[in-house]
Design an enzyme around this catalytic site. Structure first.
Site, mmCIF file in Angstrom:
data_model
loop_
_atom_site.group_PDB
_atom_site.id
_atom_site.type_symbol
_atom_site.label_atom_id
_atom_site.label_comp_id
_atom_site.label_asym_id
_atom_site.label_seq_id
_atom_site.Cartn_x
_atom_site.Cartn_y
_atom_site.Cartn_z
ATOM 1 N N ASP A 33 0.855 -1.186 0.000
ATOM 2 C CA ASP A 33 0.000 0.000 0.000
ATOM 3 C C ASP A 33 0.894 1.240 0.000
ATOM 4 O O ASP A 33 1.903 1.278 0.717
ATOM 5 C CB ASP A 33 -0.901 -0.017 1.231
ATOM 6 C CG ASP A 33 -2.031 0.986 1.145
ATOM 7 O OD1 ASP A 33 -1.739 2.205 1.131
ATOM 8 O OD2 ASP A 33 -3.191 0.563 1.101
ATOM 9 N N ILE A 34 0.543 2.252 -0.785
ATOM 10 C CA ILE A 34 1.371 3.470 -0.841
ATOM 11 C C ILE A 34 1.168 4.359 0.383
ATOM 12 O O ILE A 34 1.936 5.290 0.587
ATOM 13 C CB ILE A 34 1.143 4.272 -2.140
ATOM 14 C CG1 ILE A 34 -0.297 4.750 -2.251
ATOM 15 C CG2 ILE A 34 1.569 3.469 -3.349
ATOM 16 C CD1 ILE A 34 -0.521 5.760 -3.360
ATOM 17 N N ASN A 90 -12.799 -3.202 2.645
ATOM 18 C CA ASN A 90 -13.691 -2.049 2.779
ATOM 19 C C ASN A 90 -14.656 -2.088 1.599
ATOM 20 O O ASN A 90 -14.236 -2.235 0.453
ATOM 21 C CB ASN A 90 -12.901 -0.739 2.757
ATOM 22 C CG ASN A 90 -11.964 -0.622 3.939
ATOM 23 O OD1 ASN A 90 -12.264 -1.083 5.032
ATOM 24 N ND2 ASN A 90 -10.815 -0.013 3.729
ATOM 25 N N GLY A 96 -14.790 3.485 3.678
ATOM 26 C CA GLY A 96 -13.410 3.847 3.383
ATOM 27 C C GLY A 96 -12.861 3.297 2.082
ATOM 28 O O GLY A 96 -11.676 3.453 1.810
ATOM 29 N N GLN A 97 -13.691 2.636 1.269
ATOM 30 C CA GLN A 97 -13.193 2.151 -0.017
ATOM 31 C C GLN A 97 -12.969 3.356 -0.925
ATOM 32 O O GLN A 97 -13.878 4.151 -1.153
ATOM 33 C CB GLN A 97 -14.180 1.167 -0.654
ATOM 34 C CG GLN A 97 -13.643 0.536 -1.921
ATOM 35 C CD GLN A 97 -14.586 -0.491 -2.536
ATOM 36 O OE1 GLN A 97 -15.737 -0.635 -2.129
ATOM 37 N NE2 GLN A 97 -14.097 -1.192 -3.545
ATOM 38 N N HIS A 103 -10.242 -5.287 -3.086
ATOM 39 C CA HIS A 103 -8.894 -5.515 -2.590
ATOM 40 C C HIS A 103 -8.935 -5.854 -1.103
ATOM 41 O O HIS A 103 -9.712 -5.277 -0.358
ATOM 42 C CB HIS A 103 -7.972 -4.325 -2.853
ATOM 43 C CG HIS A 103 -8.482 -3.002 -2.385
ATOM 44 N ND1 HIS A 103 -9.511 -2.326 -3.016
ATOM 45 C CD2 HIS A 103 -8.101 -2.215 -1.347
ATOM 46 C CE1 HIS A 103 -9.730 -1.169 -2.394
ATOM 47 N NE2 HIS A 103 -8.895 -1.090 -1.368
ATOM 48 N N HIS A 105 -6.891 -5.801 2.321
ATOM 49 C CA HIS A 105 -5.765 -5.208 3.029
ATOM 50 C C HIS A 105 -5.221 -6.268 3.978
ATOM 51 O O HIS A 105 -5.974 -6.817 4.789
ATOM 52 C CB HIS A 105 -6.216 -4.012 3.877
ATOM 53 C CG HIS A 105 -6.752 -2.859 3.102
ATOM 54 N ND1 HIS A 105 -6.001 -1.736 2.834
ATOM 55 C CD2 HIS A 105 -7.972 -2.650 2.541
ATOM 56 C CE1 HIS A 105 -6.737 -0.882 2.146
ATOM 57 N NE2 HIS A 105 -7.940 -1.414 1.959
#
Length: 117
Positions: A33-34, A90, A96-97, A103, A105
């Protein structure tokens, strides 16, 4: 499902946008994750485009299982499988998506309190 040309994660799968990939299979891609929320924060996505976890589960339970299997493999590779990790999907903007390509997390590497937020 076919890829979506305006989807960030579809473009990562296609190699059009760089990502720090940690695992790849025929059906999934896992990358860092960035904006990590824990010392280990990796996203696991199906190569095929599905908007969210519910859509994927309804359409292709086997692919959903592959995403979860890869989440466990990421945790093992990252050394957090024994100490504990969280897998979060999410679903929807209110949860919070921010990228509407399903995806998972994979979070770990520190204590994770409950509830998360």
């Amino acid at each position: 499902m076919a890829s979506q040309p305006d989807c960030l994660f579809c473009r990562i799968v296609a190699g059009e946008i760089p990502a720090t990939v940690v695992r790849e299979t025929e059906h999934t891609v896992a990358f860092r994750d960035i904006n990590p929320q824990a010392p280990t924060h990796v996203l696991v996505i199906p190569r095929a485009h599905y908007r969210n976890a519910g859509e994927l589960a309804a359409a292709d339970a086997q692919l959903m299982a592959a995403v979860l299997t890869e989440a466990a493999n990421v945790a093992a590779d990252e050394g957090i499988d024994e100490t504990g990790f969280r897998v979060v999907f999410n679903t929807g903007a209110g949860a919070g998506q921010t990228v509407f390509h399903v995806h998972a997390h994979v979070l770990g590497g520190r204590g994770l309190s409950w509830p998360p937020g």
